[in-house]
Design a protein around this motif. Structure first.
Motif, PDB file in Angstrom:
ATOM      1  N   LEU A  36       0.838  -1.213   0.000  1.00 32.74           N
ATOM      2  CA  LEU A  36       0.000   0.000   0.000  1.00 32.74           C
ATOM      3  C   LEU A  36       0.868   1.257   0.000  1.00 32.74           C
ATOM      4  O   LEU A  36       0.573   2.230  -0.688  1.00 32.74           O
ATOM      5  N   ASN A  37       1.953   1.221   0.781  1.00 28.80           N
ATOM      6  CA  ASN A  37       2.838   2.394   0.847  1.00 28.80           C
ATOM      7  C   ASN A  37       3.409   2.736  -0.525  1.00 28.80           C
ATOM      8  O   ASN A  37       3.546   3.908  -0.878  1.00 28.80           O
ATOM      9  N   TYR A  38       3.735   1.709  -1.314  1.00 27.36           N
ATOM     10  CA  TYR A  38       4.257   1.939  -2.669  1.00 27.36           C
ATOM     11  C   TYR A  38       3.236   2.717  -3.506  1.00 27.36           C
ATOM     12  O   TYR A  38       3.583   3.603  -4.277  1.00 27.36           O
ATOM     13  N   PHE A  39       1.952   2.410  -3.338  1.00 24.65           N
ATOM     14  CA  PHE A  39       0.913   3.037  -4.157  1.00 24.65           C
ATOM     15  C   PHE A  39       0.503   4.431  -3.660  1.00 24.65           C
ATOM     16  O   PHE A  39      -0.201   5.143  -4.367  1.00 24.65           O
ATOM     17  N   GLN A  40       0.965   4.792  -2.452  1.00 25.48           N
ATOM     18  CA  GLN A  40       0.638   6.130  -1.918  1.00 25.48           C
ATOM     19  C   GLN A  40       1.155   7.241  -2.833  1.00 25.48           C
ATOM     20  O   GLN A  40       0.617   8.342  -2.840  1.00 25.48           O
ATOM     21  N   GLN A  41       2.240   6.962  -3.597  1.00 27.20           N
ATOM     22  CA  GLN A  41       2.876   8.015  -4.392  1.00 27.20           C
ATOM     23  C   GLN A  41       2.054   8.436  -5.620  1.00 27.20           C
ATOM     24  O   GLN A  41       2.347   9.466  -6.228  1.00 27.20           O
ATOM     25  N   PHE A  42       1.022   7.634  -6.002  1.00 27.05           N
ATOM     26  CA  PHE A  42       0.295   7.946  -7.238  1.00 27.05           C
ATOM     27  C   PHE A  42      -0.989   8.729  -6.942  1.00 27.05           C
ATOM     28  O   PHE A  42      -1.840   8.269  -6.174  1.00 27.05           O
ATOM     29  N   ASP A  43      -1.116   9.902  -7.606  1.00 27.14           N
ATOM     30  CA  ASP A  43      -2.263  10.775  -7.326  1.00 27.14           C
ATOM     31  C   ASP A  43      -3.609  10.141  -7.667  1.00 27.14           C
ATOM     32  O   ASP A  43      -4.627  10.506  -7.091  1.00 27.14           O
ATOM     33  N   ASP A  44      -3.602   9.210  -8.626  1.00 27.76           N
ATOM     34  CA  ASP A  44      -4.871   8.599  -9.062  1.00 27.76           C
ATOM     35  C   ASP A  44      -5.396   7.555  -8.087  1.00 27.76           C
ATOM     36  O   ASP A  44      -6.482   7.016  -8.280  1.00 27.76           O
ATOM     37  N   VAL A  45      -4.590   7.208  -7.083  1.00 26.19           N
ATOM     38  CA  VAL A  45      -4.965   6.092  -6.215  1.00 26.19           C
ATOM     39  C   VAL A  45      -5.358   6.570  -4.819  1.00 26.19           C
ATOM     40  O   VAL A  45      -4.612   7.303  -4.167  1.00 26.19           O
ATOM     41  N   ASN A  46      -6.518   6.114  -4.379  1.00 23.31           N
ATOM     42  CA  ASN A  46      -6.937   6.352  -2.990  1.00 23.31           C
ATOM     43  C   ASN A  46      -6.613   5.078  -2.199  1.00 23.31           C
ATOM     44  O   ASN A  46      -7.204   4.025  -2.450  1.00 23.31           O
ATOM     45  N   VAL A  47      -5.659   5.178  -1.285  1.00 21.61           N
ATOM     46  CA  VAL A  47      -5.224   4.006  -0.528  1.00 21.61           C
ATOM     47  C   VAL A  47      -5.970   3.949   0.807  1.00 21.61           C
ATOM     48  O   VAL A  47      -5.912   4.895   1.593  1.00 21.61           O
ATOM     49  N   LEU A  48      -6.660   2.840   1.053  1.00 22.02           N
ATOM     50  CA  LEU A  48      -7.378   2.679   2.325  1.00 22.02           C
ATOM     51  C   LEU A  48      -6.738   1.553   3.133  1.00 22.02           C
ATOM     52  O   LEU A  48      -6.969   0.363   2.862  1.00 22.02           O
ATOM     53  N   ALA A  49      -5.912   1.930   4.094  1.00 26.76           N
ATOM     54  CA  ALA A  49      -5.263   0.923   4.947  1.00 26.76           C
ATOM     55  C   ALA A  49      -6.301   0.330   5.898  1.00 26.76           C
ATOM     56  O   ALA A  49      -7.302   0.978   6.230  1.00 26.76           O
ATOM     57  N   GLU A  50      -6.023  -0.915   6.315  1.00 28.26           N
ATOM     58  CA  GLU A  50      -6.949  -1.608   7.219  1.00 28.26           C
ATOM     59  C   GLU A  50      -7.089  -0.831   8.538  1.00 28.26           C
ATOM     60  O   GLU A  50      -6.098  -0.329   9.062  1.00 28.26           O
ATOM     61  N   PRO A  51      -8.322  -0.753   9.061  1.00 30.98           N
ATOM     62  CA  PRO A  51      -8.514   0.067  10.278  1.00 30.98           C
ATOM     63  C   PRO A  51      -8.082  -0.640  11.570  1.00 30.98           C
ATOM     64  O   PRO A  51      -8.841  -0.691  12.540  1.00 30.98           O
ATOM     65  N   VAL A  52      -6.837  -1.184  11.606  1.00 31.33           N
ATOM     66  CA  VAL A  52      -6.371  -1.919  12.795  1.00 31.33           C
ATOM     67  C   VAL A  52      -6.455  -1.058  14.052  1.00 31.33           C
ATOM     68  O   VAL A  52      -6.793  -1.549  15.131  1.00 31.33           O
ATOM     69  N   ASN A  53      -6.171   0.262  13.885  1.00 32.13           N
ATOM     70  CA  ASN A  53      -6.188   1.109  15.085  1.00 32.13           C
ATOM     71  C   ASN A  53      -7.579   1.222  15.693  1.00 32.13           C
ATOM     72  O   ASN A  53      -7.717   1.340  16.903  1.00 32.13           O
ATOM     73  N   LYS A  54      -8.605   1.156  14.840  1.00 33.91           N
ATOM     74  CA  LYS A  54      -9.980   1.152  15.380  1.00 33.91           C
ATOM     75  C   LYS A  54     -10.210  -0.142  16.161  1.00 33.91           C
ATOM     76  O   LYS A  54     -10.863  -0.142  17.196  1.00 33.91           O
ATOM     77  N   TRP A  55      -9.670  -1.266  15.639  1.00 36.09           N
ATOM     78  CA  TRP A  55      -9.868  -2.548  16.321  1.00 36.09           C
ATOM     79  C   TRP A  55      -9.135  -2.564  17.667  1.00 36.09           C
ATOM     80  O   TRP A  55      -9.514  -3.293  18.578  1.00 36.09           O
ATOM     81  N   ARG A  56      -8.090  -1.752  17.766  1.00 31.16           N
ATOM     82  CA  ARG A  56      -7.336  -1.692  19.027  1.00 31.16           C
ATOM     83  C   ARG A  56      -7.930  -0.668  19.982  1.00 31.16           C
ATOM     84  O   ARG A  56      -7.510  -0.569  21.124  1.00 31.16           O
TER      85      ARG A  56
END
Ligand code: DCP
Length: 228
Positions: A36-56
């Protein structure tokens, strides 16, 4: 009957605005975050990381920790919350042409909940409640996916990576759990024993950092070409 109105239907117009949706799947510790971090650099991509912090931290409760500490008591509660938070990602609007999600409601059900049902941490009756919610969500929300990227590792590699990152909640998770979760990904994505919502692109995620970068850029080319 004149059906021209269908061509102008706002629903159809809305459908064409739907982002090209990619879900990233694989064992715990397989490298989804790095992908996911690799894809953060592209403006066309919306990256949604898993909400682990909500689960914690669900209103002060660490459900991830509770689930690993007392699986029989907390697995259903934990997976119910996972289902909600992942559903929020599936339905989240984005202005980007590509939406890249870490995991999905599909892997939650077919890999994690299935493992817990098979080993008795969740009663089948409780699973059927989750399935009713899942069915309702499929009928009432857009859960469609265009591509599944499967970061495939051996269970041993994923296990070693989990040990190395040393997340406190995961410190007693045994290798057998990684074998179960690996087998369920294979049943789901390769043997197609459960609902598989899109074509699967397999990446050899056992590779080290330099090898994997080459895999990522091939994957990027496929995603950007297919959404055109
Ligand atoms: N988890 C779970 N049930 C789910 C999804 C996740 O029990 N439906 C657990 C497994 C892990 C933690 O949540 O202990 C985080 O899981 P992931 O494998 O999704 O995320 P990682 O951070 O391990 O991903 P990676 O290391 O690949 O970046």
């Amino acid at each position: 009957m004149n059906t021209d109105y269908l061509k102008r239907s706002p629903l159809k117009q809305f459908a064409s605005l739907r982002p090209y949706t990619v879900i990233v799947e694989g064992n715990i510790g397989c490298g989804k975050t790095t992908f996911l971090n690799y894809f953060q650099q592209f403006d066309d991509v919306n990256v949604l990381a898993e909400p682990v912090n909500k689960w914690r931290n669900c209103n002060g409760y660490n459900l991830l920790d509770k689930m690993y500490s007392d699986p029989k008591k907390w697995s259903f509660t934990f997976q119910s919350y996972v289902q909600l938070t992942i559903l929020q990602h599936h339905t989240m609007k984005t202005g980007h042409p590509i939406k890249l999600m870490e995991r999905s409601i599909y892997s939650a059900r077919h890999c994690f909940v299935e493992q817990m049902a098979r080993n008795g941490s969740i009663e089948r009756a409780s699973v059927s409640v989750m399935d009713e919610w899942f069915k309702w969500a499929k009928e009432n929300c857009d859960l469609s996916v265009d591509l599944i990227v499967y970061l495939k590792t051996t269970p041993e590699t994923a296990y070693q990576r989990m040990l190395a990152r040393n997340r406190p909640e995961e410190q007693y998770v045994p290798l057998e759990y990684f074998q179960d979760i690996h087998n369920l990904h294979e049943e789901w994505l390769l043997q197609k024993r459960f609902e598989c919502p899109a074509p699967v692109l397999i990446i050899d995620a056992n590779l080290d950092k330099s090898g994997i970068m080459e895999e990522y850029s091939k994957c990027k080319a496929q995603i950007f070409t297919e959404r055109e």
